[in-house]
Structure formats: C-alpha cells, structure tokens
Scaffold this motif. Structure first.
Motif, PDB file in Angstrom:
ATOM      1  N   VAL A  58       0.855  -1.081  -0.025  1.00  0.00           N
ATOM      2  CA  VAL A  58       0.033  -0.005  -0.002  1.00  0.00           C
ATOM      3  C   VAL A  58       0.775   1.294   0.072  1.00  0.00           C
ATOM      4  O   VAL A  58       0.755   2.207  -0.677  1.00  0.00           O
ATOM      5  CB  VAL A  58      -0.931  -0.019   1.382  1.00  0.00           C
ATOM      6  CG1 VAL A  58      -1.695   1.279   1.264  1.00  0.00           C
ATOM      7  CG2 VAL A  58      -2.066  -1.165   1.111  1.00  0.00           C
ATOM      8  N   ALA A  59       2.008   1.469   0.884  1.00  0.00           N
ATOM      9  CA  ALA A  59       2.984   2.406   0.805  1.00  0.00           C
ATOM     10  C   ALA A  59       3.511   2.639  -0.438  1.00  0.00           C
ATOM     11  O   ALA A  59       3.363   3.942  -0.936  1.00  0.00           O
ATOM     12  CB  ALA A  59       3.874   1.976   2.026  1.00  0.00           C
ATOM     13  N   ILE A 247      -6.217  -7.568   5.312  1.00  0.00           N
ATOM     14  CA  ILE A 247      -5.188  -6.799   4.898  1.00  0.00           C
ATOM     15  C   ILE A 247      -4.366  -7.272   3.855  1.00  0.00           C
ATOM     16  O   ILE A 247      -4.100  -6.728   3.181  1.00  0.00           O
ATOM     17  CB  ILE A 247      -4.127  -6.713   6.309  1.00  0.00           C
ATOM     18  CG1 ILE A 247      -4.978  -5.791   7.261  1.00  0.00           C
ATOM     19  CG2 ILE A 247      -2.743  -6.134   6.036  1.00  0.00           C
ATOM     20  CD1 ILE A 247      -4.283  -5.757   8.591  1.00  0.00           C
ATOM     21  N   VAL A 248      -3.505  -8.641   3.807  1.00  0.00           N
ATOM     22  CA  VAL A 248      -2.939  -9.441   2.739  1.00  0.00           C
ATOM     23  C   VAL A 248      -3.890  -9.260   1.488  1.00  0.00           C
ATOM     24  O   VAL A 248      -3.491  -9.031   0.106  1.00  0.00           O
ATOM     25  CB  VAL A 248      -2.657 -10.717   2.864  1.00  0.00           C
ATOM     26  CG1 VAL A 248      -1.676 -10.940   4.063  1.00  0.00           C
ATOM     27  CG2 VAL A 248      -3.875 -11.653   3.146  1.00  0.00           C
ATOM     28  N   GLY A 249      -5.224  -9.352   1.542  1.00  0.00           N
ATOM     29  CA  GLY A 249      -6.141  -9.164   0.314  1.00  0.00           C
ATOM     30  C   GLY A 249      -5.976  -7.704  -0.185  1.00  0.00           C
ATOM     31  O   GLY A 249      -5.900  -7.728  -1.295  1.00  0.00           O
ATOM     32  N   MET A 250      -5.950  -6.959   0.647  1.00  0.00           N
ATOM     33  CA  MET A 250      -5.861  -5.185   0.281  1.00  0.00           C
ATOM     34  C   MET A 250      -4.609  -5.171  -0.237  1.00  0.00           C
ATOM     35  O   MET A 250      -4.390  -4.445  -1.535  1.00  0.00           O
ATOM     36  CB  MET A 250      -6.047  -4.456   1.329  1.00  0.00           C
ATOM     37  CG  MET A 250      -5.929  -2.907   0.789  1.00  0.00           C
ATOM     38  SD  MET A 250      -6.808  -1.744   2.114  1.00  0.00           S
ATOM     39  CE  MET A 250      -6.181  -0.203   1.254  1.00  0.00           C
ATOM     40  N   GLY A 251      -3.382  -5.623   0.128  1.00  0.00           N
ATOM     41  CA  GLY A 251      -1.928  -5.737  -0.344  1.00  0.00           C
ATOM     42  C   GLY A 251      -2.006  -6.054  -1.868  1.00  0.00           C
ATOM     43  O   GLY A 251      -1.510  -5.653  -2.682  1.00  0.00           O
ATOM     44  N   GLU A 252      -2.733  -7.299  -2.111  1.00  0.00           N
ATOM     45  CA  GLU A 252      -2.486  -8.153  -3.417  1.00  0.00           C
ATOM     46  C   GLU A 252      -3.355  -7.267  -4.209  1.00  0.00           C
ATOM     47  O   GLU A 252      -2.986  -7.056  -5.442  1.00  0.00           O
ATOM     48  CB  GLU A 252      -3.159  -9.394  -3.335  1.00  0.00           C
ATOM     49  CG  GLU A 252      -3.229 -10.360  -4.572  1.00  0.00           C
ATOM     50  CD  GLU A 252      -1.830 -10.479  -4.911  1.00  0.00           C
ATOM     51  OE1 GLU A 252      -0.713 -10.345  -4.027  1.00  0.00           O
ATOM     52  OE2 GLU A 252      -1.675 -10.863  -5.968  1.00  0.00           O
ATOM     53  N   ALA A 253      -4.485  -6.917  -3.798  1.00  0.00           N
ATOM     54  CA  ALA A 253      -5.407  -5.916  -4.818  1.00  0.00           C
ATOM     55  C   ALA A 253      -4.814  -4.721  -5.124  1.00  0.00           C
ATOM     56  O   ALA A 253      -4.864  -4.277  -6.546  1.00  0.00           O
ATOM     57  CB  ALA A 253      -6.899  -5.625  -4.014  1.00  0.00           C
ATOM     58  N   VAL A 254      -4.128  -4.081  -4.451  1.00  0.00           N
ATOM     59  CA  VAL A 254      -3.300  -2.883  -4.664  1.00  0.00           C
ATOM     60  C   VAL A 254      -2.249  -3.030  -5.584  1.00  0.00           C
ATOM     61  O   VAL A 254      -2.114  -2.404  -6.628  1.00  0.00           O
ATOM     62  CB  VAL A 254      -2.827  -2.087  -3.449  1.00  0.00           C
ATOM     63  CG1 VAL A 254      -1.806  -1.194  -3.553  1.00  0.00           C
ATOM     64  CG2 VAL A 254      -4.015  -1.380  -2.747  1.00  0.00           C
TER      65      VAL A 254
END
Ligand SMILES: *Cc1c(COP(=O)(O)O)cnc(C)c1O
Length: 383
Positions: A58-59, A247-254
């Motif tokens: 995300v960062a 959280i890992v789902g969001m990281g992968e999506a991003v």
C-alpha cells in the motif's frame, strides 16, 4: 443471458480470484492465521510479516513510508479518523470541505459542527469540480484542515488535488483527500499531490470489503487522535486485532491494480465510451460531469423526461445505481447532482453506470440494447 450485467463497480467490485487465493492462505489451520500482535511464537511472527508486507504494498502505491499507513475497516473509518482525529488533536479549528463529498466525510463534518467546530462546504462548478481558487477564498485564520475528495463516487469527476495540496501547504493548513474511488486507477503519489492524509479502501479495486487504510504523513509530523481505543495497535492511532486475511487481500489488490493499470484503464474507458456512444443515439440524454476529467469506468447519464426509479426497475439487463448506492434508499435526488446545479427532474432521471475489470464488449452491447428499448417504451407511455 439470465443474470443482469453488473455495471455497478463504483459501488463495489467482486474480489479478484488472485486476491481470494491469497486471502484463503491466511485463514485456515494450515495458513498464516495467527494474531499479528502475538510476539511469543512463529505463528504470530509469520502473520506480522504478512501484514507488514501488505503495508509495504500500500505504501509503495502512494510513494509513502510503510510507517505512514494505518489500517482501518474501510474508507468510512479512515475519513472519520482523519477529520475527527485532526480536529481533536488540534483542540478544534475550522474545516473546509465540499458539498459533493461522500457521506462519510459530510457526516463526520456534521458531527464536528454539533461539537461547535465551524465547517465550510464548497459548492462545485457545473462540471462537478471544486475550483482550487474557492478553497483559497474559504481559508480563515483558524482553518486547520481542508478535506476535498480525489474523484467523486457518483460522477467519477476528478478534482485537481495537486493544486489544492500546493495551496494548503503554502498556507500551513493540513490537507486530507478521500481517494476511495481513485486508488489503483489514478496516480496517488502523496509527495507530488502534497496531501497530509489520504483515505483508501480495498473493495472498489477487487479487494475485500471491510478493510482500508489512512495515510498519515510523518514529515512534517501530522497528529491524529485515535477514535477507537484499545490495545494501542497501529502506533496508538487505531486499536483492534489486525485482520490478517483482509490486509493481505488489500495488499494483493493494490499491487494487482498497479500492475494492470496501464492496460486496464484504457480498456475500461473504451468500453465506457462505447456505452455512451450507444446511449447517445437517444434524444434527451446528457452526461453529468461532462467536460471535467473523469475516472475511466464512470458514466452518469441524465435521461430527460424519465423517472430514474422506473428506469431502474424496467432495465432488467443491467445492474446499476441511481445516484449513489448510499442514498438510493431515499427518494431525494442525489445531493451531488443537486450541488452541481442539475435540476431536480433531471437528477431524478439520472443513472450511474460503472464499468470494471470483468466487463466485456458483449455486456456493453446488451446493456445499450436494453437501455434503448426501455427508454423508448417509457417515453411512449409518458406521451
Ligand atoms: C466507497 C466510498 C467510501 C466508503 O468506503 P468504505 O470502505 O465502504 O467504508 C468513501 N468515500 C468514497 C468516495 C467512496 O467511494
């Protein structure tokens, strides 16, 4: 052919199968399921590593430092934390926002007003954009925060965040932007945009619902008072056990959105333009937000002389929204379109189509056919 074509990607998206895969690996007994705050065993360390890797993803998208990312339950919570958190940390002050913000911003500002803090709501231009000059004119001695969204959820209209950021920086006022719609679609370099706080969520970019983040600048240091108290997670800004799988789902999506963006943006814009090409063959149709830069997937159309609710019901081949999904339970016309000066009758006859990753050309052609047939029928009945 039985199911309607899903054209409501601005409300939420399905989770990409690649994201589902990563999430599933962080749930079961064989997976990385542990509490990332557990410091006494390998299970916990592995979960923490997964969370920190997603934080970096995300960062990276924001060109930020991972320590500037605070996990939240979504963009609603991120907006609340940014707006209430800054005003509380500063011990009060004047806020400038816009009339076209998402309810999560407007209602947080309304709550501040009830506590006695002054808020100014800027009116957009007819094309939906907030003029940076109007922000400059609204600044007062006691202004501490400006909150203007990056891209609007109903119209897809994109604000000039870099210009607003530059003038806030110059005046020493904090700048927050709600980037829930633009994340993964537009460049979100927080250094170039000069934003101090930025809200994102995963479920508009093929990640899961229930996870988001707030970017909080460290240099110069921005102070945000916690709105959810507990174990002191997230450097004291947001307590609660971190949801590893979300959280890992969001990281992968991003990461996926960043990888696909150059190919996907133009493809989606092409399908959206094809949809408009087809609909514009009808009389009395116009685009809300015409003339302004817009997100690639959004098409908000006003159908003159047609009731939006009737249109939604009759259009059985397309799953779309009238105005925004959040206010469609009420019969009030969209406050966003109203603020843009769209007459009530036209706002009532407005529909938001939003195209996404899993939309095909055949889907678009089917929807064009359905819209055309329904509009002609409704207009004939109306006489
Ligand atoms: C969807 C959306 C939100 C709310 O995000 P959640 O993660 O659903 O809480 C806030 N702002 C905008 C502009 C949105 O599109």
């Amino acid at each position: 052919m039985s199911q309607a074509v899903y054209l409501d990607y601005a409300a939420t998206t399905p989770v990409d199968p690649a994201v589902v895969d990563v999430m599933v690996r962080h749930l079961g007994p064989e997976g990385t399921f542990a509490n990332p705050a557990s410091r006494s065993h390998l299970y916990g360390w592995l979960a923490e590593e997964a969370v920190e890797s997603a934080r970096r993803q995300v960062a990276d998208l924001l060109q930020a430092d991972p320590r500037e990312i605070v996990w939240t339950s979504g963009a609603t919570e991120a907006n609340n934390l940014a707006i209430k958190g800054v005003i509380e940390a500063r011990g009060g002050g004047h806020v400038i926002t816009s009339a076209t913000e998402h309810k999560a911003v407007l209602d947080a500002c309304g709550w501040l007003e009830k506590q006695g803090h002054p808020v100014t709501y800027l009116t957009p231009a007819a094309d939906g954009r907030i003029d940076p000059q109007s922000v400059a004119e609204a600044l007062r001695e006691d202004t501490v925060l400006v909150s203007v969204m990056h891209a609007n959820n109903e119209t897809g209209v994109i604000n000039d965040i870099a210009a607003i950021g530059a003038l806030c920086r110059e005046k020493g006022v904090l700048f927050h932007t709600d980037a829930a719609q633009s994340v993964g679609k537009l460049d979100l370099n927080v250094q170039a945009l000069q934003v101090d706080l930025l809200s994102v969520c995963a479920h508009k970019i093929y990640g899961p619902k229930g996870i988001g983040a707030l970017y909080v600048r460290r240099s110069p240091d921005v102070k945000v008072a916690a709105q959810i108290h507990g174990g002191g997670h997230e450097r004291g800004m947001r307590s609660g056990t971190l949801a590893t799988h979300q959280i890992v789902g969001m990281g992968e999506a991003v990461a996926l959105a960043a990888r696909l963006r150059d190919e996907e943006g133009p493809r989606i814009a092409g399908l959206r333009d094809r949809l408009w090409q087809g609909i514009s063959q009808l009389d009395g149709v116009s685009i809300n937000g015409e003339g302004a830069p817009r997100l690639p997937g959004h098409l908000n159309v006003a159908f003159a002389g047609v009731d939006g609710e009737m249109l939604l019901t009759a259009m059985n081949q397309a799953a779309v929204s009238s105005g925004s999904a959040c206010t469609s339970a009420s019969l009030e016309p969209s406050y966003v379109l109203k603020a843009m000066g769209v007459p009530d009758a036209l706002a009532h006859g407005s529909i938001r189509f939003s195209v996404g990753r899993f939309t095909s050309q055949a889907d678009i052609d089917r929807v064009i056919e359905n819209v055309t047939e329904v509009i002609q029928r409704l207009r004939k009945v109306a006489g």
